[in-house]
Scaffold this active site. Structure first.
Site, PDB file in Angstrom:
ATOM      1  CB  CYS A 114      90.858 -36.399 -59.538  1.00  0.00           C
ATOM      2  SG  CYS A 114      92.291 -35.476 -60.141  1.00  0.00           S
ATOM      3  CG  HIS A 251      90.663 -35.417 -55.344  1.00  0.00           C
ATOM      4  ND1 HIS A 251      91.572 -35.923 -55.389  1.00  0.00           N
ATOM      5  CD2 HIS A 251      90.352 -34.509 -56.103  1.00  0.00           C
ATOM      6  CE1 HIS A 251      92.248 -35.510 -56.455  1.00  0.00           C
ATOM      7  NE2 HIS A 251      91.501 -34.320 -56.866  1.00  0.00           N
ATOM      8  CG  ASN A 281      94.947 -32.800 -57.503  1.00  0.00           C
ATOM      9  OD1 ASN A 281      94.980 -34.203 -57.245  1.00  0.00           O
ATOM     10  ND2 ASN A 281      93.773 -31.964 -58.043  1.00  0.00           N
TER      11      ASN A 281
HETATM   12  O1  UT7 Z   1      91.890 -32.678 -59.391  1.00  0.00           O
HETATM   13  C1  UT7 Z   1      90.743 -32.284 -59.811  1.00  0.00           C
HETATM   14  C2  UT7 Z   1      89.916 -31.108 -59.260  1.00  0.00           C
HETATM   15  N1  UT7 Z   1      90.678 -29.987 -59.521  1.00  0.00           N
HETATM   16  C3  UT7 Z   1      90.212 -29.119 -58.867  1.00  0.00           C
HETATM   17  O2  UT7 Z   1      89.455 -29.229 -58.162  1.00  0.00           O
HETATM   18  C4  UT7 Z   1      90.815 -27.587 -59.274  1.00  0.00           C
HETATM   19  C5  UT7 Z   1      89.763 -26.440 -58.883  1.00  0.00           C
HETATM   20  N2  UT7 Z   1      90.044 -25.322 -59.042  1.00  0.00           N
HETATM   21  C6  UT7 Z   1      90.795 -24.560 -58.222  1.00  0.00           C
HETATM   22  O3  UT7 Z   1      91.437 -25.279 -57.070  1.00  0.00           O
HETATM   23  C7  UT7 Z   1      91.116 -23.124 -58.306  1.00  0.00           C
HETATM   24  O4  UT7 Z   1      90.412 -22.729 -59.245  1.00  0.00           O
HETATM   25  C8  UT7 Z   1      92.544 -22.902 -58.657  1.00  0.00           C
HETATM   26  C9  UT7 Z   1      93.453 -22.852 -57.475  1.00  0.00           C
HETATM   27  C10 UT7 Z   1      93.204 -23.729 -59.847  1.00  0.00           C
HETATM   28  C11 UT7 Z   1      92.903 -21.300 -59.023  1.00  0.00           C
HETATM   29  O5  UT7 Z   1      92.251 -20.492 -57.894  1.00  0.00           O
HETATM   30  P1  UT7 Z   1      91.258 -19.222 -58.358  1.00  0.00           P
HETATM   31  O6  UT7 Z   1      91.107 -18.707 -56.967  1.00  0.00           O
HETATM   32  O7  UT7 Z   1      90.265 -19.788 -59.058  1.00  0.00           O
HETATM   33  O8  UT7 Z   1      92.336 -18.337 -59.220  1.00  0.00           O
HETATM   34  P2  UT7 Z   1      92.032 -17.806 -60.655  1.00  0.00           P
HETATM   35  O9  UT7 Z   1      92.261 -19.013 -61.634  1.00  0.00           O
HETATM   36  O10 UT7 Z   1      90.888 -17.124 -60.861  1.00  0.00           O
HETATM   37  O11 UT7 Z   1      93.273 -16.770 -60.732  1.00  0.00           O
HETATM   38  C12 UT7 Z   1      93.481 -15.566 -60.109  1.00  0.00           C
HETATM   39  C13 UT7 Z   1      94.424 -14.660 -60.337  1.00  0.00           C
HETATM   40  C14 UT7 Z   1      94.763 -14.641 -61.786  1.00  0.00           C
HETATM   41  O12 UT7 Z   1      95.270 -13.388 -61.977  1.00  0.00           O
HETATM   42  P3  UT7 Z   1      94.261 -12.186 -62.388  1.00  0.00           P
HETATM   43  O13 UT7 Z   1      93.654 -12.625 -63.912  1.00  0.00           O
HETATM   44  O14 UT7 Z   1      93.340 -12.063 -61.488  1.00  0.00           O
HETATM   45  O15 UT7 Z   1      95.175 -10.926 -62.549  1.00  0.00           O
HETATM   46  C15 UT7 Z   1      95.661 -15.690 -62.209  1.00  0.00           C
HETATM   47  O16 UT7 Z   1      96.345 -15.095 -63.243  1.00  0.00           O
HETATM   48  O17 UT7 Z   1      95.667 -15.453 -59.685  1.00  0.00           O
HETATM   49  C16 UT7 Z   1      96.411 -15.548 -60.834  1.00  0.00           C
HETATM   50  N3  UT7 Z   1      97.436 -16.655 -60.748  1.00  0.00           N
HETATM   51  C17 UT7 Z   1      98.478 -17.053 -60.039  1.00  0.00           C
HETATM   52  N4  UT7 Z   1      99.022 -16.383 -59.282  1.00  0.00           N
HETATM   53  C18 UT7 Z   1     100.188 -16.509 -58.514  1.00  0.00           C
HETATM   54  C19 UT7 Z   1      96.887 -18.064 -61.299  1.00  0.00           C
HETATM   55  N5  UT7 Z   1      97.896 -19.081 -60.669  1.00  0.00           N
HETATM   56  C20 UT7 Z   1      99.000 -18.408 -60.034  1.00  0.00           C
HETATM   57  C21 UT7 Z   1      99.907 -18.768 -59.519  1.00  0.00           C
HETATM   58  N6  UT7 Z   1     100.601 -17.817 -58.613  1.00  0.00           N
HETATM   59  N7  UT7 Z   1     100.273 -19.924 -59.205  1.00  0.00           N
END
Ligand code: UT7
Length: 324
Positions: A114, A251, A281
């Site tokens: 990225c 980004h 992204n």
């Molecule tokens: O390009 C390089 C740089 N990349 C980034 O900067 C990405 C950085 N990270 C992020 O943007 C975020 O961490 C994400 C968008 C990837 C995830 O968001 P989050 O608020 O950190 O969510 P999480 O991974 O902690 O997941 C929260 C919940 C989980 O369920 P439980 O365990 O709380 O029951 C996941 O299973 O959301 C669930 N979940 C989803 N639910 C519906 C994860 N993905 C999805 C989804 N739809 N697509």
């Protein structure tokens, strides 16, 4: 006097197929509400048959050349940032060169995921500043849809395909921050974190292409800290302050990262160019794509101070301060 690399023109390309969150939710266990709330993404573009990283890159390059009022044959350097090349080799840059009809130039790819466009811009700028190159095409182009695990809802909803390009051309400056062009760059890498965002395959390990894997919340935490720090570092090199910045072109990974970084720096949110809602992204393509959008819609004007920044797998991260 100093030889500066100035941005003569910008261009971008998106595959025509736009996929909304609702459409994704028909095949993936997710919802529009979750994706919008956690990321700000509403849609992404996905490459179709015959569309590849090279075809998108070539379209973006053609538009950047037209904007610059230059012919392809004026170009003597192509640096293309991608993590999704058409083939392991040759470099996708050489496919773009061929498609543009350039018979002889320097052409190579840069792999910094990225942050790739920041790395590519920095390399091209150095080559122009040093006098070894004159007119450069710097391209970020990706087809991440081809390395996504469409069963993994935590990653597949986050990415899209596209390309962005700039034409760099030299101009004499006095070395101060009133010059036009790239005023500073700052690049970093910390390979200790290479298992937080990676592809689980490769030519020298599995012999396969592999799929993208990410520990999202850990990447998120590093992103806000690293991006704010590298942005300040690049500004400090120029003697400019956050208050001097007209536009930040970050980004486009997650709307929450963009908002948090702006808050941390004390930067007005309306100064941040945001395209993550429509592009998701697009990795190395995201910064030049967003730059082109804001140049073409008239937000970014000649003379504006524009800060570009990105962070990605490796980790790698970087920033550049440009007087457009
Ligand atoms: O390009 C390089 C740089 N990349 C980034 O900067 C990405 C950085 N990270 C992020 O943007 C975020 O961490 C994400 C968008 C990837 C995830 O968001 P989050 O608020 O950190 O969510 P999480 O991974 O902690 O997941 C929260 C919940 C989980 O369920 P439980 O365990 O709380 O029951 C996941 O299973 O959301 C669930 N979940 C989803 N639910 C519906 C994860 N993905 C999805 C989804 N739809 N697509």
């Amino acid at each position: 006097m100093i030889r500066r690399a100035t941005i003569a023109g910008t261009g971008s390309a998106l595959p025509p197929r736009r996929v909304t969150n609702e459409e994704l939710a028909q095949t993936v266990d997710t919802s529009d509400e979750w994706i919008v709330e956690r990321t700000g993404i509403r849609a992404r573009h996905i490459a179709g048959d015959g569309e590849t990283t090279a075809t998108l890159a070539t379209e973006a390059a053609r538009k950047a050349l037209a904007a610059a009022g230059m012919a392809a044959t004026d170009i003597d350097l192509i640096v293309l940032a991608t993590a999704t090349p058409d083939q392991t080799f040759p470099a996708t840059a050489t496919k773009v060169q061929d498609a543009l009809g350039i018979r002889d130039c320097v052409a190579f790819d840069v792999a910094a995921v990225c942050s790739g466009f920041l790395y590519a811009l920095s390399v091209a700028e150095s080559m122009i500043r040093g006098g070894g190159s004159t007119n450069a095409l710097v391209i970020g182009a990706e087809t991440f849809s081809r390395i996504l695990d469409w069963e993994d809802r935590a990653t597949c909803v986050l990415f899209g395909d596209g390309a962005g390009a700039v034409v760099l051309t030299p101009e004499e400056g006095d070395g101060g921050n009133q010059d036009r062009g790239v005023l500073s760059t700052a690049l970093h890498a910390d390979g200790r974190h290479n298992q937080l965002l990676y592809v689980d395959g490769g030519p020298s390990t599995t012999g396969t292409v592999g799929k993208l894997r990410m520990k999202g919340p850990e990447v998120f935490r590093h992103a806000v800290v690293n991006l704010a720090a590298v942005l300040e570092e690049a500004l400090t090199k120029t003697g400019l302050k956050v208050a001097d910045v007209d536009w930040i072109v970050p980004h486009q990974a997650n709307r929450r990262i963009l908002d948090a970084t702006a808050r941390k720096l004390g930067l007005a949110p309306e100064r941040v160019v945001i395209t993550v809602d429509e592009h998701a992204n697009t990795s190395a393509a995201s910064v030049p794509l967003a730059l082109d959008v804001a140049v073409r819609d008239g937000r970014i004007k000649r003379g504006d101070i524009v800060v570009l920044e990105a962070m990605g797998g490796g980790f790698t991260w970087g920033a550049a301060v440009v007087r457009y």
